[in-house]
Each structure stands twice: as C-alpha cells, then as structure tokens.
Design a protein around this motif. Structure first.
Motif, mmCIF file in Angstrom:
data_model
loop_
_atom_site.group_PDB
_atom_site.id
_atom_site.type_symbol
_atom_site.label_atom_id
_atom_site.label_comp_id
_atom_site.label_asym_id
_atom_site.label_seq_id
_atom_site.Cartn_x
_atom_site.Cartn_y
_atom_site.Cartn_z
ATOM 1 N N ASP A 198 45.797 39.135 49.682
ATOM 2 C CA ASP A 198 44.895 38.992 49.226
ATOM 3 C C ASP A 198 44.249 37.714 49.149
ATOM 4 O O ASP A 198 45.236 36.888 48.251
ATOM 5 C CB ASP A 198 44.645 40.567 47.834
ATOM 6 N N GLY B 32 43.581 42.334 51.524
ATOM 7 C CA GLY B 32 42.123 43.383 50.878
ATOM 8 C C GLY B 32 41.083 42.793 49.819
ATOM 9 O O GLY B 32 40.853 41.189 51.158
ATOM 10 N N SER C 255 40.171 42.553 47.187
ATOM 11 C CA SER C 255 39.750 42.398 45.455
ATOM 12 C C SER C 255 38.532 41.133 45.206
ATOM 13 O O SER C 255 37.903 41.426 44.343
ATOM 14 C CB SER C 255 41.051 41.881 44.726
#
Length: 661
Positions: A489, A521, A523
């Motif tokens: 991420d 990821g 996020s």
C-alpha cells in the motif's frame, strides 16, 4: 545447495534485514566517482549513429538535461572510436563535460583507440576476445588454459592503455553472449556469467589495474539478480577488491512493461544495498531512461532510518537459484497454481458492472455474457463494501466475515488475526487472514492447526520488502505451508512511482520463490474523483500481472525482449516494436526478441522463442530460438514472415475481432 546453514555462507549483502549499502572501492570516470561513499550514478546510452557527430552531440545534451551523469556511445569499429573525439570536443564547446563511455563488442582495436579518448570503456567478455559461434565444444584443462592465454594476450594492451591514461573500464557480462568456452564448462548459468567476468578481472589485477566497474546483465530478471548476488559472493571468496556494480536489466522493453521489468531486477538489488550506477534500458528515446533510474535510486536516500527488523539467524532460501516455496493448495491458491492477483475495490461504496473492466472482466450486454482478458483478476477484495450483483464465473470475492454469506460459493471471508481467533464459523475450503509482519512470530500457535487459510501479509515498515521477507522466514521456520499473498500500500505516489515501487517490493520476494499472489492496496482514495480511483485500480491490476510476468512466475501476455536503440541499430526500434506488438500482443506467454543489430542478436535474446534481428540496412534475419529461419528478409515483409514462422510452429492463434480492453 544445502540451505540449512546458508546464512553463514551469504556474503552478497551486508544485511538481509537492515538497509546498508555495500561499501566498494571508488572508481573515477573523469570527474564522476562511482562507488565508495558517493551517490549512485545515473547513466544511459545514445541511439544516434556514432558517425553523426552533431546528432550525437544534440542527443547527449538532451540526456544530460534529463539527468544523465555518464553517457555511453557505441564504437563498433575503429572509425566510430576515432569519432568519439569529435563528439567529446563538440560537447565541450557547448559547455558540457559529461564523461563518455565507449561501448565495445568484437573489436579490440576500437577499444584501444577509444580508451585514449574517453573516460571509460565497456567490454563484453563474451565477445571481446572470446568466441561465440553457438558451438558445443569440448575443452581439456590444457586447451582451456590455452584459450585463457590467448585472451590475456589480446586483452593486455587495452588494460595497459587504460592504466596509462586513467581510463576506467566496465567488464560487462551479458547472459545471452557467453562464449562457447564458458558455456562448455559452466553452462548457461549465473555462475558462467560470473566466471566470464572474473577471468578478465584476474588479468586486470595482475597488471595492478583496479579502476573497474562490473555488470551482470540479462533480460531474465531471475538470472540477473542471481548473477549479481553470486558475483559479490565470488569477489569476496576470491579475495578480489569490492568493485562497484553497474545495474541493469538488458532489453527490458518499453512503456509500463519495460519499467516494471527494470524495477524487478534493479530494485531487488538496491533493496539489499547493491549497486553503484544504474542504467534503465528502455526501447524509447534515451532521455526517458534517466528519470526512471532516478526514481528507483531516490527511494533509498533515507532508507537507513527504517524501523528495525529482527535479524535472520538462519536463512532457509538459496538466493543464487530459483526454487518456489512449497505450499499446500488451498482452494485454487498455492501448490502448483500460478500466483493469483487480488484486486482491491474495498474503498468503493458501490461497484458497478462496468467498473470490473478495470480488472479485466467485461460484460457484453448484446450477448448477455461476461468475457475476461489475459489480465483478469482472480479475486476482488471488497471487505466491508460487498458487490451487489452476480460476479462472472472467473472472479471470486473476498468479504469481511461480518458480511459474508456462507451460501454463496463465489464469496470467501477475510479476518484479522484477532477476529479469526474469535470466529464462530469459517469457510470449509478457503479463509483469508489479514496479517501484519509483526504477527507472524507465533502464527502456528495462533492458527491452532487450521489449514484452509490463505495469508494476506502486509507491513507498515518503510523497508517493506525485507520486512516481508523476514516474516516469510518466520512462517517457514514454523513449518507452515499456507499460501501467502503479499499486500502493498503506497501513499502519495504518482503512477510511475507506484509501478516502480510495487515491482521492487513484490519482485524481490517473487524472485526468491516466495509468494502465491499479490495485492496492491487502495486505502488512499481521499481527494480523488471516482474516475481517478478507478484509473488507479486499473493501473494496480496491470502492474500486478506485469510484476508476475517480469519475475517469470506467471506468463499472462506476450513478452517483448527489445533492446534499447543505439548507434548500431539498423532500423527504428520503437516503431518496429510497436508494429510487432500490434500484430502479436494476443499471443499469451510467447517471448519475441526484437534486436537492432547482430551484436544484440541471437545471444542477447537469451531465452526468446522467436527473434527479429537487423542484419543490414532494410534487411532482417528471423529466428526460432537461436536457430536462423530466414536471412535478409526485406523489412517491409519481415513481420508477416515472422508470423508465418510462429504459425508453422503451432504457436499462432487468430486475434479476436473485438479486442477487450
């Protein structure tokens, strides 16, 4: 090799867990210093004909302005070597004093001329004074030594000229151009690459010449990484000086594929503190190469300040040859399955049917059916935002266990470690466990014998790849054979940084045989529009498949092994690569080498299935493997003839009339 106590034998880097750059002797290339405590140097190579003095000067200036600190120029014959002086003088008149490197193949006389003019010469041990005729030869110890004596006699004049004039040298081994003699004794191996360089290095050291940089380049990232590691190991074992390393993946290609492939090889070595100068080889104008190299290098400016990672006391992986970690097959992950791609859509409160085209799944309303392209994700990670419609058969969904409906065969639960330990129900076949690297030390105890689990492993450590590698050692030491998906991420990165960082972090693990899948990821979506976020999802999906391909662990598309253009090139490489790609990019898993000249011909293509090589102005030689199939084909007919060869070999399939994505 026995890996039980392998950590005691590993000397290729200072530490497997703490970032520390390898200390080398400094090598002067004019005013530029390579190695020692000096910053990593960026370099590239001109593509203009070396006899085009003004064109070469103009291109060199563009390269310097894009960030090049060294410039390499091909000198295939004596006349090009002599013209290096005119290029050098012309640059000086324009106020540019960038050091020049002469690239030499086959012609020692050209090297000896160039060494008196430029600051550095690059020689390839496989074709400088050695033989490469693709012959299987038998050498006795006596005949082998006779060849070494012949090489010494031919090489010594250059060594002495370099020593007298203060000229640096790169001993640059290429995987695809190992001599028949080396191949006869060591085979087509990283060890053969290393020994090829060491033979020349011994001659230099016997003469007291140490102003040397070494490279081990290959278009195969596994071979490239293993060769560099083994080189460092052999330098120490053999009592050689710690020479600086020139890093590069040769014939990486263009666009995203070229950048990802370069990062898998170069980034893996940079992570372990190896590398003192970098050249990214793209089939693009050379001024586009330096910014990519800089982006890879800049990541390590303050890396030493990362959070501490516990030392590895016993490394269970052989870093000098590829062996995939043995895992239990859970559903369709691990075991003998190809690594899986997980697409993260968890940040979207609502996902539509059209959104799935960004991960390779296309709904065709007129046919009322789904189609999947070669980069169709295997799983979609929705977490607490489940998809409200029926998924295509080729796609499975990963949901937070609180949303999971055990009646749906296409959906699987995911837990944190604490949630898993408290869980009242599990899927009978497949459960995902989100686990941080720090939680792996007692994992066998925490899982209490459950085996229908796939780990999604992540870390918060800035030294990401080594932290995940350390966690994998924990898992292996506990004899856990559960499949592992690596999750990364990244915050606040542009597209180029995202692909380079992911290729480095995933690639270094995959090359060591670790990992059963990847997941990038999502996020960070704040401040982005929905369209921008979907574009990021598409990039993540493409990069994930690209990294698996570049690491040679899952072939999902045609691979193009195309050299960067140089002054030897006999056709427009960028235009030709684009033309061949347009006609053949549906041939999943086929490797096509596109080489501008015979220097980068059948040898440099290494393990390409088919080859397209410039053999004269407007003339192409076509290969199947390293076998010539057709010579002197007019360039306007060469792509059709290449396709005919592929067709006769049974590898051709007709492209779909309506291409997907």
């Amino acid at each position: 090799m026995d890996t039980k106590n392998l950590i005691e034998k590993i000397r290729y880097c200072n530490s497997l867990t703490s970032y520390s750059r390898r200390k080398t002797i400094p090598v002067s290339v004019g005013d530029v210093m390579i190695g020692g405590d000096n910053p990593i140097v960026v370099q590239s190579m001109t593509t203009v004909d070396t006899m085009d003095t003004e064109g070469s000067i103009e291109q060199c200036i563009r390269m310097v302005e894009s960030g090049c600190e060294l410039i390499r120029i091909t000198a295939p014959s004596m006349k090009e070597a002599e013209n290096l002086k005119n290029i050098k003088d012309g640059l000086a008149k324009r106020g540019y004093h960038v050091p020049l490197v002469a690239d030499i193949h086959f012609t020692p006389n050209a090297a000896e001329i160039a060494a008196k003019i430029v600051e550095k010469v690059r020689i390839n041990p496989g074709n400088y004074a050695d033989k490469k005729k693709f012959e299987v030869l038998e050498y006795t110890d006596e005949s082998y030594q006779e060849e070494l004596d012949r090489i010494r006699e031919r090489f010594l004049p250059l060594v002495r000229i370099c020593k007298e004039h203060g000229t640096a040298m790169r001993i640059g081994t290429n995987h695809g151009s190992l001599s028949d003699r080396i191949m006869s004794r060591y085979g087509d191996t990283p060890l053969g690459m290393v020994e090829s360089a060491l033979e020349f290095l011994r001659i230099c050291e016997d003469e007291g010449f140490y102003n040397i940089v070494i490279s081990m380049k290959s278009s195969n990232t596994q071979v490239m990484v293993q060769a560099y590691r083994l080189l460092v190991q052999k330098l120490e074992e053999g009592g050689f000086k710690p020479y600086p390393l020139h890093l590069g993946v040769t014939e990486a290609g263009d666009g995203e594929d070229g950048r990802v492939k370069s990062a898998v090889g170069i980034g893996t070595l940079l992570e372990d503190g190896l590398g003192d100068t970098v050249r990214v080889s793209l089939t693009e104008d050379p001024e586009f190469e330096a910014p990519v190299a800089e982006a890879l290098i800049d990541r390590y400016q303050d890396r030493a300040e990362h959070e501490a990672i516990s030392d590895i006391e016993g490394y269970p992986i052989n870093p000098f040859e590829y062996t995939r970690r043995v895992t239990k097959e859970v559903f369709n992950i691990g075991g003998s399955n190809v690594p899986r791609v997980l697409a993260d859509l968890s940040s979207f409160s609502e996902v539509t049917i059209k959104d799935l085209k960004n991960i390779g799944h296309f709904y065709l309303p007129e046919l009322d059916k789904w189609k999947m392209n070669d980069q169709g994700a295997d799983f979609v990670f929705t977490y607490k935002n489940p998809i409200p419609f029926m998924l295509p058969n080729g796609l499975k969904e990963i949901q937070h266990f609180s949303n999971w409906n055990s009646q749906d065969s296409n959906k699987f639960p995911v837990y944190s470690l604490q949630e898993f330990k408290a869980a009242e129900k599990l899927h009978p076949s497949l459960n995902f466990l989100l686990i941080e690297d720090k939680e792996t030390a007692t994992l066998a105890q925490d899982l209490a014998g459950n085996t229908n689990i796939v780990l999604i492993l992540f870390t918060q450590n800035r030294h990401q790849m080594p932290a995940l590698r350390r966690a994998m050692v924990n898992i292996i030491e506990q004899n856990l054979q559960l499949p592992v998906i690596f999750r990364t991420d990244y915050q606040g990165l542009d597209s180029d940084q995202t692909m380079l960082y992911a290729a480095t972090d995933f690639g270094g693990l995959l090359i060591d045989g670790l990992g059963d899948g990847v997941m990038m990821g999502m996020s960070e979506v704040g401040g982005r529009s929905r369209e921008e976020s979907l574009s990021q999802v598409k990039l993540h999906n493409s990069v994930s498949f690209g990294v698996l391909q570049a690491a040679r662990t899952r072939m999902s598309k045609t691979e193009y092994i195309s050299c960067p253009s140089c002054g030897r090139t006999l056709f427009d490489l960028q235009e030709t690569t684009a033309m061949i790609r347009k006609r053949t990019d549906h041939l999943k898993g086929v490797k096509i080498g596109i080489m501008g000249c015979i220097v980068n011909g059948p040898g440099e293509m290494a393990d390409a299935d088919y080859g397209y090589v410039g053999s004269g102005k407007g003339k192409i030689t076509l290969y199947k493997g390293k076998e010539v199939m057709k010579r002197s084909v007019p360039s306007e007919k060469a792509v059709d003839e290449l396709i005919n060869i592929i067709r006769k070999d049974g590898q051709w399939i007709e492209p779909e009339t309506e291409r997907l994505g």
